[in-house]
Design an enzyme around this catalytic site. Structure first.
Site, PDB file in Angstrom:
ATOM      1  N   ASP A 173      34.954  49.444  27.575  1.00  0.00           N
ATOM      2  CA  ASP A 173      33.917  49.402  27.877  1.00  0.00           C
ATOM      3  C   ASP A 173      32.901  51.512  27.180  1.00  0.00           C
ATOM      4  OD1 ASP A 173      34.159  46.963  26.999  1.00  0.00           O
ATOM      5  OD2 ASP A 173      33.278  47.104  28.988  1.00  0.00           O
ATOM      6  N   SER A 230      24.909  40.202  25.403  1.00  0.00           N
ATOM      7  CA  SER A 230      26.117  39.907  25.080  1.00  0.00           C
ATOM      8  C   SER A 230      26.265  38.125  25.129  1.00  0.00           C
ATOM      9  CB  SER A 230      26.745  40.577  26.406  1.00  0.00           C
ATOM     10  OG  SER A 230      28.903  40.034  26.653  1.00  0.00           O
ATOM     11  N   TYR A 231      27.006  38.078  23.745  1.00  0.00           N
ATOM     12  CA  TYR A 231      27.089  36.340  23.793  1.00  0.00           C
ATOM     13  C   TYR A 231      25.786  35.719  23.758  1.00  0.00           C
ATOM     14  CZ  TYR A 231      32.158  36.521  23.226  1.00  0.00           C
ATOM     15  OH  TYR A 231      33.239  37.075  23.302  1.00  0.00           O
ATOM     16  N   GLU A 266      28.069  40.796  20.823  1.00  0.00           N
ATOM     17  CA  GLU A 266      27.902  42.161  22.019  1.00  0.00           C
ATOM     18  C   GLU A 266      27.946  43.238  22.063  1.00  0.00           C
ATOM     19  OE1 GLU A 266      31.015  40.470  25.216  1.00  0.00           O
ATOM     20  OE2 GLU A 266      32.163  42.184  24.026  1.00  0.00           O
TER      21      GLU A 266
END
Length: 800
Positions: free
Chosen positions: A57, A208-209, A244
């Site tokens: 990331d 995210s999600y 995300e």
């Protein structure tokens, strides 16, 4: 410094493309295309010195002349050139120099999220000259997360906590916006990106999600959210859709804000892929290439969690799983260049060079969960959308090279990234760009070279607008001409030009490269290649088809008939050019059963060779194994639990019914040690462990993602000699300890022969994370039949 963009792109990229192609050249076939050495494309070989690093990331920031990426698990790396990276820090431990005593410094976040690690961090420098790290922690199996900020005077720390900014996942409790937390509507407060807009205003996009991607207005002086915003404004996602890792980048060239997103799951089978949408304002609305409003994109609440079909059609997909496949006869070695689950990117605009960059982590074909940072250059196409260069950034000044139609004519490896979220890898296909603008091969249509190296491709009634660039192909170790283009529906296509070759050169290159591996002992069917580079054809002929057929089928001679010697001849053809190559193959006779291998370790010290006392002579190789005396004549093999094991011929599992029998004296220790582990890679294998994660003796046979197991009620006894055996007969498997059945199943349908074992270990697992076996083994026997319960009992009565 990470900040908004104020410098325009180079003149070549700013110019408006012409609407008609340049004049066509005379017709030229793919096999006689103009060699790039005679064109305006540079062929100077300046081999880039890549140095790779693993930062999951990665979020980029440039400080002075150095680029930094901050990622999950407090991983940090830096580079002067985006090519060679050095690790700065890694691990959420109190000796991490970036955040010393991190478990105490970020204790509130870790405790709230009920975790011992951190997720994707983001760092920005504000007007006070200090560096602000936006960190976050997440429970992982729920959106229970905390997002905070820490500050340092130096980019590399030490960072001091300034407190939490947001929390999520407070089930049935009041959330940040004053309402009861709802994971389908409220965000998971992770994956922050803090940025300045073109007017110098500070924002943070995150999410995210769960409830989707949100944006907050921030205070430029404190680095914290302005009050009374709750979670902020939603931009896209919801209902647990797998969207995300938002990252925002403004381009002064187009005057758009580009919202980069990752769809799918991050692991090697998750289908992670990078998408983008754009808006004229940082807080939206954002639209994709088809004009879809991203606020409407979310999973279908009536379908199971993480429904991908609902979100697949939306967003411009820049790249996903792909492979520029190296065919037989192509330059280089290995399978080619490709990525698996590329994603969680950041993006950067370099004001000094006028270049756009995409920085992300990716996994790779056939490398499991290994991941590394990759940097690719981006260019804006004629429609104002970023297109990603097919190869990693290598410092080539491709913008300064003017591509001509003569340069562009030739064969290409073509990849269509599609719009799906899938674990499948998109393999390259071969196409030809002909003079005059025709496309032939795996894809048909037309192409046009426009001004400023722009390209327009039309196929299947779809128009793709893109850019030609010169890139470094690490596989062939040379500069190659590439293109990257996007359709109006948001589908990316890539092309990588292949060297021009005459037919005779093709067949000779295939001949030189063609191999079928080790031919000394062929136990299983061969996968004989039938095609080579440039669609060349390969046919096979066998001197003994009853043993080894022309399509690779193996029928081993019966025991006592002796090994078979077979001449296997390949004929390679491209056009009228041909070449042939011959391989001498040995197909061993079938083993003399029922005893396939017997290892008693007696009467001498263990050397590198482990003697097989059966009739088959399947001798093994010992690594750091020593002899341990049991009596005046008896010896056993002693394993140190650190690096000792025995490797046996993989053909020991060349059987349908099967028995493994041994005396075991286990010292105890960590779970998942191996008494034996036979198989082929990670997809087909079987093993026996003295204790798995719940502390039980277990045998497992694994085939293509499915396990069939025999599990005892308890672990193997320690510090004493114990007889252990496993038998497989038909669909019935039985696990014995000291001659007594401790587990049995009539649903063991996998057969050892189906594993096509190429690795067979005593004392070692094929999984690197599993510990080595610690203890002793003696009287190890492998059979091609299932011994009866009485036969097992008789063996258990004769102790070492």
């Amino acid at each position: 410094m990470k900040r908004y963009l104020v410098i325009a792109l180079s003149t070549a990229l700013l110019s408006t493309p012409a609407l008609s192609p340049v004049s066509a050249l005379a017709d030229n076939t793919a096999t006689t295309a103009i060699n790039s050495q005679s064109s305006t494309i540079s062929n100077k070989t300046q081999v880039p010195e890549f140095k790779d690093v693993s930062v999951h990331d990665p979020s980029v920031i440039k400080v002075d002349d150095t680029y930094y990426v901050f990622g999950s698990h407090l991983q940090v790396a830096k580079s002067k050139d985006l090519i060679s990276w050095d690790s700065v820090a890694s691990g959420v431990t109190d000796d991490n120099p970036v955040v010393p005593n991190v478990t105490k410094e970020f204790a509130e976040a870790l405790q709230w999220a009920q975790t011992d690690t951190l997720w994707a961090a983001d760092v920005i420098q504000l007007a006070d000259g200090k560096f602000y790290m936006y960190y976050n922690a997440c429970k992982g199996d729920s959106p229970r997360s905390a997002l905070g900020v820490a500050v340092a005077d130096n980019i590399e720390g030490p960072y001091k906590d300034q407190g939490l900014l947001l929390k999520s996942g407070m089930w049935d409790e009041i959330s940040e916006d004053g309402t009861i937390y709802d994971a389908t509507k409220h965000p998971n407060v992770v994956d922050p990106d803090v940025f300045f807009d073109k007017n110098g205003k500070l924002w943070m996009v995150y999410g995210s999600y769960s409830g989707g991607i949100f944006i907050l207005e921030m205070d430029e002086t404190t680095g914290k959210p302005l009050p009374n915003q709750g979670y902020g404004k939603k931009l896209t996602g919801g209902n647990h859709s797998r969207i995300e890792a938002p990252y925002m980048l403004y381009s002064p060239e187009t005057d758009y804000y580009y919202l980069y997103l990752s769809y799918g799951g991050l692991d090697a089978v998750g289908g992670y892929n990078i998408r983008v949408a754009r808006s004229k304002t940082p807080d939206g609305p954002f639209y994709d290439a088809e004009g879809n409003d991203m606020i409407k994109v979310m999973a279908d609440k009536n379908k199971p969690l993480f429904d991908d079909e609902s979100i697949e059609p939306y967003g411009v997909k820049l790249l996903g799983n792909y492979l520029f496949e190296r065919q037989i006869g192509d330059p280089g070695i290995g399978q080619g260049t490709g990525y698996v689950s590329p994603g969680h990117n950041s993006a950067y605009y370099d004001e000094e060079t006028g270049k756009h960059f995409l920085i992300f982590h990716t996994r790779f074909p056939n490398r499991g969960e290994e991941h590394e940072v990759r940097v690719h250059e981006m260019h804006m196409n004629s429609e104002g959308w970023p297109v990603v260069s097919p190869y990693r950034y290598a410092g080539i000044e491709s913008d300064a090279v003017q591509v001509t139609e003569q340069d562009a004519v030739g064969s290409y490896k073509w990849v269509n990234h599609g719009k799906d979220i899938t674990a499948e890898i998109k393999p390259s296909q071969i196409i030809q760009f002909a003079a005059g603008g025709q496309i032939t091969g795996a894809v048909t249509g037309t192409w046009s070279l426009l001004e400023d190296n722009k390209v327009r491709i039309t196929t299947n009634n779809m128009v793709y607008e893109g850019v030609f660039t010169q890139e470094w192909d690490a596989e062939s170790q040379q500069n190659v001409l590439t293109f990257s283009a996007l359709s109006s529906s948001g589908v990316a296509v890539w092309g990588s030009q292949m060297n021009a070759m005459k037919d005779q050169d093709v067949v000779q290159a295939v001949k030189k490269d063609l191999t079928i591996g080790n031919t000394e002992n062929i136990f299983y069917d061969l996968s004989l290649p039938t095609t080579g580079t440039r669609d060349s054809q390969i046919t096979w002929k066998s001197s003994l088809p009853s043993v080894l057929s022309a399509d690779g089928a193996v029928n081993r001679p019966r025991s006592g008939k002796g090994d078979a010697k077979v001449k296997l001849t390949a004929t390679i053809q491209k056009g009228t050019a041909t070449a042939s190559k011959t391989f001498q193959v040995t197909v061993p006779e079938q083993a003399a059963g029922p005893l396939l291998g017997e290892y008693t370790f007696d009467n001498k010290k263990l050397a590198k060779i482990v003697q097989d006392s059966s009739k088959n002579g399947y001798h093994g190789q010992a690594f750091n194994v020593v002899s341990s005396a049991i009596g005046t004549k008896n010896q056993a093999a002693a394993f140190n639990g650190k690096d000792s094991y025995i490797q046996l011929p993989g053909l020991l599992t060349d059987t349908t019914d099967f028995t493994f029998s041994a005396w075991v004296n286990w010292d105890g220790g960590g779970a998942w040690q191996r008494i034996f582990d036979f198989g082929n890679g990670l997809t087909k294998h079987m093993f026996l462990t003295p204790a798995q994660h719940t502390g039980a003796l277990q045998f497992t046979i694994h085939d293509q993602g499915r396990d069939q197991s025999l599990i005892a009620a308890e672990a193997l006894p320690t510090n004493q000699w114990v007889h252990v055996a496993v038998t497989l007969q038909g669909d019935t498997g039985t696990l014995y300890v000291n001659g007594k059945s401790v587990a049995s199943s009539s649903e063991i349908t996998f057969n050892p022969k189906d594993l096509q074992a190429s690795e067979a270990y005593l004392g070692k697992s094929r999984y690197a994370a599993d510990p080595f076996y610690q203890g002793k083994l003696d009287q190890v026997r492998v059979y091609d039949k299932a011994l009866s319960a009485k036969e097992i009992q008789r063996q258990a009565e004769v102790q070492p």
